[in-house]
Motif scaffolding. Sequence first.
Motif, mmCIF file in Angstrom:
data_model
loop_
_atom_site.group_PDB
_atom_site.id
_atom_site.type_symbol
_atom_site.label_atom_id
_atom_site.label_comp_id
_atom_site.label_asym_id
_atom_site.label_seq_id
_atom_site.Cartn_x
_atom_site.Cartn_y
_atom_site.Cartn_z
ATOM 1 N N ILE A 297 51.622 59.890 43.393
ATOM 2 C CA ILE A 297 52.200 59.721 41.981
ATOM 3 C C ILE A 297 51.293 59.128 40.829
ATOM 4 O O ILE A 297 50.198 59.240 41.494
ATOM 5 N N ASN A 298 51.860 59.722 39.881
ATOM 6 C CA ASN A 298 50.399 60.324 39.208
ATOM 7 C C ASN A 298 50.874 59.485 38.080
ATOM 8 O O ASN A 298 51.955 58.406 37.836
ATOM 9 N N PRO A 299 49.523 58.203 37.850
ATOM 10 C CA PRO A 299 49.649 57.553 37.139
ATOM 11 C C PRO A 299 50.027 57.499 35.633
ATOM 12 O O PRO A 299 50.680 56.035 34.907
ATOM 13 N N GLY A 300 49.915 58.594 35.013
ATOM 14 C CA GLY A 300 50.294 58.519 34.036
ATOM 15 C C GLY A 300 48.912 59.551 32.863
ATOM 16 O O GLY A 300 48.267 59.233 33.477
ATOM 17 N N ALA A 301 49.239 59.726 31.254
ATOM 18 C CA ALA A 301 48.369 60.464 30.993
ATOM 19 C C ALA A 301 47.103 59.802 30.421
ATOM 20 O O ALA A 301 47.527 58.726 30.495
ATOM 21 N N VAL A 302 45.784 60.704 30.117
ATOM 22 C CA VAL A 302 44.488 60.044 30.156
ATOM 23 C C VAL A 302 44.901 59.013 28.732
ATOM 24 O O VAL A 302 45.655 59.421 27.905
ATOM 25 N N GLN A 303 44.653 58.557 28.803
ATOM 26 C CA GLN A 303 44.674 57.580 27.252
ATOM 27 C C GLN A 303 42.867 57.883 26.809
ATOM 28 O O GLN A 303 42.753 56.870 25.010
ATOM 29 N N ALA A 304 41.797 57.534 27.290
ATOM 30 C CA ALA A 304 40.459 58.301 27.596
ATOM 31 C C ALA A 304 39.628 57.822 28.292
ATOM 32 O O ALA A 304 39.983 58.204 29.525
ATOM 33 N N MET A 305 38.156 58.029 27.963
ATOM 34 C CA MET A 305 36.870 58.570 28.452
ATOM 35 C C MET A 305 36.189 57.895 28.358
ATOM 36 O O MET A 305 35.719 58.561 27.651
ATOM 37 N N LEU A 306 35.345 57.902 29.722
ATOM 38 C CA LEU A 306 34.465 56.364 29.290
ATOM 39 C C LEU A 306 32.679 57.048 30.206
ATOM 40 O O LEU A 306 33.287 57.433 31.600
ATOM 41 N N PRO A 307 32.020 57.463 29.144
ATOM 42 C CA PRO A 307 30.861 58.368 30.521
ATOM 43 C C PRO A 307 30.574 57.601 31.134
ATOM 44 O O PRO A 307 29.904 55.964 31.294
ATOM 45 N N ALA A 308 29.871 57.875 32.014
ATOM 46 C CA ALA A 308 28.545 57.022 33.626
ATOM 47 C C ALA A 308 27.942 56.556 32.523
ATOM 48 O O ALA A 308 27.479 56.855 31.632
ATOM 49 N N GLY A 309 27.221 54.840 33.321
ATOM 50 C CA GLY A 309 26.414 54.849 32.204
ATOM 51 C C GLY A 309 26.883 53.807 31.226
ATOM 52 O O GLY A 309 26.232 52.718 31.324
ATOM 53 N N THR A 310 27.941 53.747 31.129
ATOM 54 C CA THR A 310 28.522 52.756 30.690
ATOM 55 C C THR A 310 28.824 51.662 31.344
ATOM 56 O O THR A 310 28.951 51.209 31.982
ATOM 57 N N LYS A 311 28.911 50.346 30.001
ATOM 58 C CA LYS A 311 28.129 49.036 31.302
ATOM 59 C C LYS A 311 29.717 48.461 30.542
ATOM 60 O O LYS A 311 30.511 48.432 30.070
ATOM 61 N N VAL A 312 29.900 47.368 31.777
ATOM 62 C CA VAL A 312 30.984 46.999 32.180
ATOM 63 C C VAL A 312 30.880 45.695 32.385
ATOM 64 O O VAL A 312 30.130 45.264 33.289
ATOM 65 N N ARG A 313 31.556 44.648 32.822
ATOM 66 C CA ARG A 313 31.879 43.111 33.470
ATOM 67 C C ARG A 313 32.796 42.178 34.156
ATOM 68 O O ARG A 313 34.253 43.104 34.182
ATOM 69 N N VAL A 314 32.570 42.603 35.400
ATOM 70 C CA VAL A 314 33.607 41.997 36.205
ATOM 71 C C VAL A 314 34.059 40.822 35.465
ATOM 72 O O VAL A 314 33.469 39.974 35.309
ATOM 73 N N LEU A 315 35.642 40.726 35.142
ATOM 74 C CA LEU A 315 36.468 39.033 34.579
ATOM 75 C C LEU A 315 36.471 38.576 36.189
ATOM 76 O O LEU A 315 36.349 37.735 36.384
ATOM 77 N N LYS A 316 37.794 39.774 36.702
ATOM 78 C CA LYS A 316 38.014 38.740 38.292
ATOM 79 C C LYS A 316 38.441 39.515 40.089
ATOM 80 O O LYS A 316 38.916 40.825 38.966
ATOM 81 N N VAL A 317 37.974 39.481 40.417
ATOM 82 C CA VAL A 317 38.267 40.829 41.878
ATOM 83 C C VAL A 317 40.082 39.484 42.456
ATOM 84 O O VAL A 317 39.810 37.895 42.381
ATOM 85 N N GLU A 318 40.924 40.210 42.488
ATOM 86 C CA GLU A 318 41.826 40.633 43.409
ATOM 87 C C GLU A 318 42.523 40.436 44.638
ATOM 88 O O GLU A 318 42.182 41.032 44.925
ATOM 89 N N PHE A 319 42.445 39.606 45.696
ATOM 90 C CA PHE A 319 42.303 40.684 47.138
ATOM 91 C C PHE A 319 44.186 40.472 47.012
ATOM 92 O O PHE A 319 45.169 39.400 46.570
ATOM 93 N N PRO A 320 44.753 41.352 48.115
ATOM 94 C CA PRO A 320 46.635 41.414 48.110
ATOM 95 C C PRO A 320 46.814 40.062 49.562
ATOM 96 O O PRO A 320 47.581 40.541 49.768
ATOM 97 N N THR A 321 46.618 39.332 48.793
ATOM 98 C CA THR A 321 47.649 38.037 49.719
ATOM 99 C C THR A 321 48.590 38.570 49.914
ATOM 100 O O THR A 321 49.285 38.887 48.955
ATOM 101 N N ALA A 322 49.622 38.066 50.708
ATOM 102 C CA ALA A 322 50.439 37.851 50.729
ATOM 103 C C ALA A 322 51.524 37.696 49.255
ATOM 104 O O ALA A 322 52.584 37.659 48.851
ATOM 105 N N TRP A 323 50.327 36.555 49.096
ATOM 106 C CA TRP A 323 51.146 35.991 47.603
ATOM 107 C C TRP A 323 51.649 36.445 46.537
ATOM 108 O O TRP A 323 51.944 36.817 45.714
ATOM 109 N N VAL A 324 49.553 37.028 46.410
ATOM 110 C CA VAL A 324 49.776 38.070 45.093
ATOM 111 C C VAL A 324 50.179 39.323 45.270
ATOM 112 O O VAL A 324 51.159 39.652 43.809
#
Length: 247
Positions: free
Chosen positions: A84-111
Amino acid sequence: MKRLLAPLVLVTLALATGCASQVLLSPEDRQKVEKDLSTGPTSVRYLKASSYLTPFFGDASKRLLTAHPPEEVRLLNDTQGNPINPGAVQAMLPAGTKVRVLKVEFPTAWVMAERVLYSPRTQPWVYLDIEGAPPGAPVVLVLPPMSKSREDFLAEVDRHLLPQDPAPRIAKLQPRFQEAIKQKKVVESMPEAAVEMSWGMPERISRSLDGQQVRQEWVYPGGKRRVFLTDGLVTRVDEGTAPAAAK
């Protein structure tokens, strides 16, 4: 007993509808991963490859980060088993762009029971704040579900998000290669490290020896895009149509 009834009903429904936990990591490893990635200096990372922002399949409340064009994304299949195609490109971000991890969400049954049905809900999601990204819904990086340990999971994160700024390495490349990475292009004579920064890692790599020369063919999902290299440098780029299926 009444206070416990609603949670028990929800868990029962989740298991009955096929939402058994897809997590292989122990609870202790999951806690360590979340602490490793979302707190302290290790929460700051850098895009390893130039990447796209797209819609998040059937979940309008999120956006997807992917190194591949939408037509090559292999995270969710339809009832016929087709990607399945997720949808059209909205933006492109070059390699080296700085990011911050906000949270990690694991696929438990509840999640998974709370996630939108038409989304890659059986896989771990890493929520990111990306420098320079257009404002909008939260951005999610979807990771494979096979990691069995904290070390495996962190190694998978490193395949997408670098712990060190790659700017010094990028600066050593020829200007035309630096520009190609920013535009997510691959050009002749580009070194393979720069190809990975631009297009990301391929789905498969074929290697062969021609005398003393090492030849490689990098094939991206769907077989449409191919990069040919000799001794680590690009000799040809093929962005043509995917080859016809053998009869």
